[in-house]
Design a protein around this motif. Sequence first.
Motif, mmCIF file in Angstrom:
data_model
loop_
_atom_site.group_PDB
_atom_site.id
_atom_site.type_symbol
_atom_site.label_atom_id
_atom_site.label_comp_id
_atom_site.label_asym_id
_atom_site.label_seq_id
_atom_site.Cartn_x
_atom_site.Cartn_y
_atom_site.Cartn_z
ATOM 1 N N HIS A 142 102.318 -39.389 -8.614
ATOM 2 C CA HIS A 142 103.005 -39.935 -9.743
ATOM 3 C C HIS A 142 102.283 -40.927 -10.357
ATOM 4 C CE1 HIS A 142 106.471 -40.647 -12.066
ATOM 5 N NE2 HIS A 142 106.484 -41.886 -11.601
ATOM 6 N N ASN A 143 101.977 -42.048 -9.719
ATOM 7 C CA ASN A 143 101.264 -43.175 -10.183
ATOM 8 C C ASN A 143 99.917 -42.950 -11.282
ATOM 9 O OD1 ASN A 143 101.285 -45.975 -10.561
ATOM 10 N ND2 ASN A 143 99.729 -46.043 -9.187
ATOM 11 N N ASP A 144 99.297 -42.012 -10.546
ATOM 12 C CA ASP A 144 97.979 -41.397 -11.298
ATOM 13 C C ASP A 144 98.407 -40.763 -12.720
ATOM 14 O OD1 ASP A 144 95.534 -42.208 -9.871
ATOM 15 O OD2 ASP A 144 95.744 -40.266 -8.534
ATOM 16 N N LEU A 145 99.282 -39.995 -12.556
ATOM 17 C CA LEU A 145 99.955 -39.472 -13.763
ATOM 18 C C LEU A 145 100.443 -40.245 -14.896
ATOM 19 C CD1 LEU A 145 101.829 -36.496 -12.484
ATOM 20 C CD2 LEU A 145 99.853 -36.037 -13.681
ATOM 21 N N LYS A 146 101.253 -41.407 -14.305
ATOM 22 C CA LYS A 146 101.678 -42.364 -15.253
ATOM 23 C C LYS A 146 100.497 -43.155 -15.956
ATOM 24 C CE LYS A 146 104.662 -46.687 -15.310
ATOM 25 N NZ LYS A 146 105.377 -47.440 -14.507
ATOM 26 N N LYS A 147 99.508 -43.730 -15.147
ATOM 27 C CA LYS A 147 98.571 -44.565 -15.528
ATOM 28 C C LYS A 147 97.342 -43.605 -16.541
ATOM 29 C CE LYS A 147 98.077 -47.984 -11.953
ATOM 30 N NZ LYS A 147 97.440 -48.499 -10.842
ATOM 31 N N ALA A 148 97.265 -42.222 -16.285
ATOM 32 C CA ALA A 148 96.415 -41.498 -17.002
ATOM 33 C C ALA A 148 96.982 -41.353 -18.404
ATOM 34 C CB ALA A 148 96.035 -40.037 -16.233
ATOM 35 N N LEU A 149 98.202 -41.163 -18.454
ATOM 36 C CA LEU A 149 99.173 -40.716 -19.634
ATOM 37 C C LEU A 149 98.889 -42.176 -20.536
ATOM 38 C CD1 LEU A 149 102.135 -38.885 -18.500
ATOM 39 C CD2 LEU A 149 100.952 -38.305 -20.378
ATOM 40 N N GLU A 150 99.319 -43.274 -20.068
ATOM 41 C CA GLU A 150 98.971 -44.255 -20.771
ATOM 42 C C GLU A 150 97.571 -44.636 -21.373
ATOM 43 O OE1 GLU A 150 99.892 -47.669 -17.796
ATOM 44 O OE2 GLU A 150 101.956 -47.155 -17.812
ATOM 45 N N VAL A 151 96.529 -44.353 -20.502
ATOM 46 C CA VAL A 151 95.254 -44.386 -21.100
ATOM 47 C C VAL A 151 94.889 -43.360 -22.078
ATOM 48 C CG1 VAL A 151 92.822 -44.061 -20.475
ATOM 49 C CG2 VAL A 151 94.398 -45.588 -18.930
ATOM 50 N N LEU A 152 95.347 -42.105 -22.109
ATOM 51 C CA LEU A 152 95.124 -41.265 -22.905
ATOM 52 C C LEU A 152 95.853 -41.416 -24.168
ATOM 53 C CD1 LEU A 152 95.401 -38.083 -20.832
ATOM 54 C CD2 LEU A 152 93.443 -38.937 -21.801
ATOM 55 N N GLY A 196 87.683 -37.061 -19.675
ATOM 56 C CA GLY A 196 88.537 -36.316 -20.510
ATOM 57 C C GLY A 196 89.259 -37.607 -21.571
ATOM 58 N N CYS A 197 89.810 -37.104 -22.456
ATOM 59 C CA CYS A 197 90.578 -37.795 -23.415
ATOM 60 C C CYS A 197 91.463 -36.876 -24.397
ATOM 61 C CB CYS A 197 89.419 -38.579 -24.521
ATOM 62 S SG CYS A 197 88.666 -37.477 -25.792
ATOM 63 N N ASP A 198 92.017 -37.434 -25.200
ATOM 64 C CA ASP A 198 93.053 -36.785 -26.503
ATOM 65 C C ASP A 198 92.051 -35.885 -27.174
ATOM 66 O OD1 ASP A 198 94.596 -35.876 -28.531
ATOM 67 O OD2 ASP A 198 95.358 -37.786 -28.603
ATOM 68 N N ALA A 199 92.481 -34.615 -27.270
ATOM 69 C CA ALA A 199 91.325 -33.778 -28.036
ATOM 70 C C ALA A 199 91.597 -33.888 -29.489
ATOM 71 C CB ALA A 199 91.620 -32.355 -27.571
ATOM 72 N N THR A 200 92.635 -34.580 -29.738
ATOM 73 C CA THR A 200 92.963 -34.991 -31.333
ATOM 74 C C THR A 200 92.358 -36.009 -31.881
ATOM 75 O OG1 THR A 200 95.222 -35.568 -30.901
ATOM 76 C CG2 THR A 200 94.969 -33.081 -31.100
ATOM 77 N N ASN A 201 91.733 -36.852 -30.918
ATOM 78 C CA ASN A 201 91.536 -38.311 -31.229
ATOM 79 C C ASN A 201 89.962 -38.234 -31.482
ATOM 80 O OD1 ASN A 201 90.439 -40.969 -31.172
ATOM 81 N ND2 ASN A 201 92.515 -41.670 -30.025
ATOM 82 N N PRO A 202 89.396 -38.313 -32.733
ATOM 83 C CA PRO A 202 87.877 -38.183 -33.138
ATOM 84 C C PRO A 202 87.031 -39.505 -32.567
ATOM 85 C CG PRO A 202 89.241 -38.518 -35.080
ATOM 86 C CD PRO A 202 90.253 -38.322 -34.001
ATOM 87 N N GLU A 203 87.747 -40.505 -32.274
ATOM 88 C CA GLU A 203 87.279 -41.919 -31.816
ATOM 89 C C GLU A 203 86.979 -41.543 -30.273
ATOM 90 O OE1 GLU A 203 89.822 -42.025 -33.827
ATOM 91 O OE2 GLU A 203 88.796 -42.722 -35.673
ATOM 92 N N ALA A 204 87.977 -40.974 -29.635
ATOM 93 C CA ALA A 204 87.825 -40.880 -28.297
ATOM 94 C C ALA A 204 86.801 -39.906 -28.022
ATOM 95 C CB ALA A 204 89.231 -40.455 -27.544
ATOM 96 N N VAL A 205 86.887 -38.922 -28.747
ATOM 97 C CA VAL A 205 85.763 -37.798 -28.582
ATOM 98 C C VAL A 205 84.359 -38.480 -28.744
ATOM 99 C CG1 VAL A 205 84.897 -35.578 -29.516
ATOM 100 C CG2 VAL A 205 87.441 -36.042 -29.156
ATOM 101 N N THR A 206 84.279 -39.230 -29.738
ATOM 102 C CA THR A 206 82.841 -39.854 -29.814
ATOM 103 C C THR A 206 82.583 -40.728 -28.667
ATOM 104 O OG1 THR A 206 83.226 -39.871 -32.289
ATOM 105 C CG2 THR A 206 81.616 -41.586 -31.285
#
Length: 187
Positions: free
Chosen positions: A2-12, A29-39
């Motif tokens: 649960h804690n991992d999910l919460k922290k991963a979501l915040e980061v994404l 991984g990153c948000d696949a809709t975020n070009p800066e994160a993909v870069t």
Amino acid sequence: MHNDLKKALEVLKSGGIILYPTDTIWGIGCDATNPEAVTRIYNIKKREDSKSMLVLMENPALLDRYVDDVPEIAWDLVEITTTPLTVIYPNAKNLASNLIAEDGSIGIRFTKEKFTSQLLQRFRRPLVSTSANISGKKSPAFFDEISEEIKEQVDYIVEYRQDDTTPSQPSSIIKLGPGGRIDIIRK
């Protein structure tokens, strides 16, 4: 978990990068809709941005949001596959432009792994999934094989399954072409 999910979501949600277990091998991984994160992921992997990366989704019903005119054969493939399968679809849309291949295609895999499924359900967007290695180097089979160089550059490292040494393989990859043509890229 649960804690991992919460922290991963915040980061994404803040545009960050995570290191996480998937249904195959550990991924960056990153948000696949975020070009800066993909870069950022291309930079972490020292990978040319002309070499596209795949995305993970958990619900095939969402496929139409990210692929224009899904080939009919795709629905059958998604339904019958019992092992991890990445399908390269033509005509990607609503994803970071630097994630989509030059020919307009995108590789998508539907995960059934517990952590990534829950993460994707809560995030409600596709997640970039690329092996946790520098481009051209061997993909790590287990968390302990991931280089410190990779670990130091991500914003969050998921704790769940770090001690898992169950053998795993990268997914099979097929590409869908015109007229229902299927090309096998990796078995």
